[in-house]
Design an enzyme around this catalytic site. Sequence first.
Site, PDB file in Angstrom:
ATOM      1  N   LYS A 134       0.862  -1.185   0.000  1.00  0.00           N
ATOM      2  CA  LYS A 134       0.000   0.000   0.000  1.00  0.00           C
ATOM      3  C   LYS A 134       0.893   1.228   0.000  1.00  0.00           C
ATOM      4  O   LYS A 134       1.931   1.253   0.682  1.00  0.00           O
ATOM      5  CB  LYS A 134      -0.880  -0.001   1.257  1.00  0.00           C
ATOM      6  CG  LYS A 134      -1.901  -1.120   1.286  1.00  0.00           C
ATOM      7  CD  LYS A 134      -3.024  -0.879   0.304  1.00  0.00           C
ATOM      8  CE  LYS A 134      -4.089  -1.959   0.415  1.00  0.00           C
ATOM      9  NZ  LYS A 134      -5.184  -1.753  -0.556  1.00  0.00           N
ATOM     10  N   LYS A 158     -13.430  -7.447  -7.213  1.00  0.00           N
ATOM     11  CA  LYS A 158     -13.917  -7.891  -5.900  1.00  0.00           C
ATOM     12  C   LYS A 158     -15.398  -8.128  -6.115  1.00  0.00           C
ATOM     13  O   LYS A 158     -16.118  -7.219  -6.550  1.00  0.00           O
ATOM     14  CB  LYS A 158     -13.701  -6.806  -4.848  1.00  0.00           C
ATOM     15  CG  LYS A 158     -12.230  -6.557  -4.555  1.00  0.00           C
ATOM     16  CD  LYS A 158     -12.039  -5.387  -3.622  1.00  0.00           C
ATOM     17  CE  LYS A 158     -10.564  -5.143  -3.369  1.00  0.00           C
ATOM     18  NZ  LYS A 158     -10.332  -3.832  -2.739  1.00  0.00           N
TER      19      LYS A 158
END
Length: 361
Positions: free
Chosen positions: A157, A256
């Site tokens: 990240k 997702k």
Amino acid sequence: MKIWFYKLKMPLISPFTTSFGTDVNKDVYIFKMEHDGITAYSECVTDENPFYGPEDNYTAFHMIKNYLVNIVKELPDHEQFQEKTKFLKGNNMAKAAMEMLLYDYYSKAAKKSLYKYLGSSRGYANAGISLGMDDINITLKKIQDAIDRKYKRVKVKIMKGKEIEILSAVRDQFPDIVLSADANSDYTEKDFNIIKKIDRYDLVYLEQPLYHDDIIYHSRLAKEISTPICLDESITSPEKAEKAFEVNACKVINIKEGRVGGLYNSLKIIDIVKKNNGHVWIGGMLETGIGRAFNISIASLNDIDYPGDTSPNDKYFTNDIVKNPFKMENGEIKPNNGYGTGIEIDDKYLEKYKVDSGELL
Ligand code: OSB
Ligand code: MG
């Protein structure tokens, strides 16, 4: 038919920090349905706060309780479910929770494993790891562990102002690993000069640099950087995927199921990616063993060509709520061979982490 909900608070093994915040617990709604001797389970991927996308646990629960359960009750097939829920705008994660409950139910009714029910599968998912932001030495150690465990891709990240520090430290120590970075929409169209500096780190792709619902600025950015763009947040439907390819906003899509309204739309998006010669992988939302089983099932399909954010259960929880957690071998995770998702609920831990429960139908 009966449908129950369970709200759980499960401690994460380590806090997960993204550009939008830190999660210490997984606060999650689980759903259980019983009909005709079949028991099905699903989970909703919303969080306590609407920081990743516009939904949260409270909005999703409202949609499920007050609208969606009445549609599930009619046992629509997967296409009918889309038709019958069209009048509700957005709220994809709430819809997906109910849609996937029906997928578990229907694959069990067909006496098939979910991964075979979904399509042509290679029989295992290629696993990548997603690492939250941490002290850089902790991140480096976690990457070494991931390499030792044979993960096929490492994703870190990043956030505005921290990208160079993180990526140069990682590349210094690991010059050859398959690496990506996820900004979770932290940059704007004014930051192209900072983003351009990311090109030197040889990432397989840069995930969702700009606004959570943007396509046009990503398309502009794609012309200015050599790193391929992967869209996550922005792709909320098959139509959005079509538009993204039409304007060359991305080469890669992180699907997702929750974000796109479920498995039916996920399968459509996989076809759109193939038609456009793009790449596709299955992401994650720190799911419990229930959501994870859906992710691993779809991630095992032949058309999923990149490793996903599909870690085994023990990356997240000391005690997951399933008795048969996934194991990873050589960076590969096999979906369960039982009917449906094949998970076996561990009632002991379901009770232990439960903060609320009740009947919806
Ligand atoms: O952007 O992919 C993301 C987790 C929560 C919210 C957003 C994201 C993530 C992850 C974790 O990257 C992936 C996983 O489940 O391991
Ligand atoms: Mg992401």
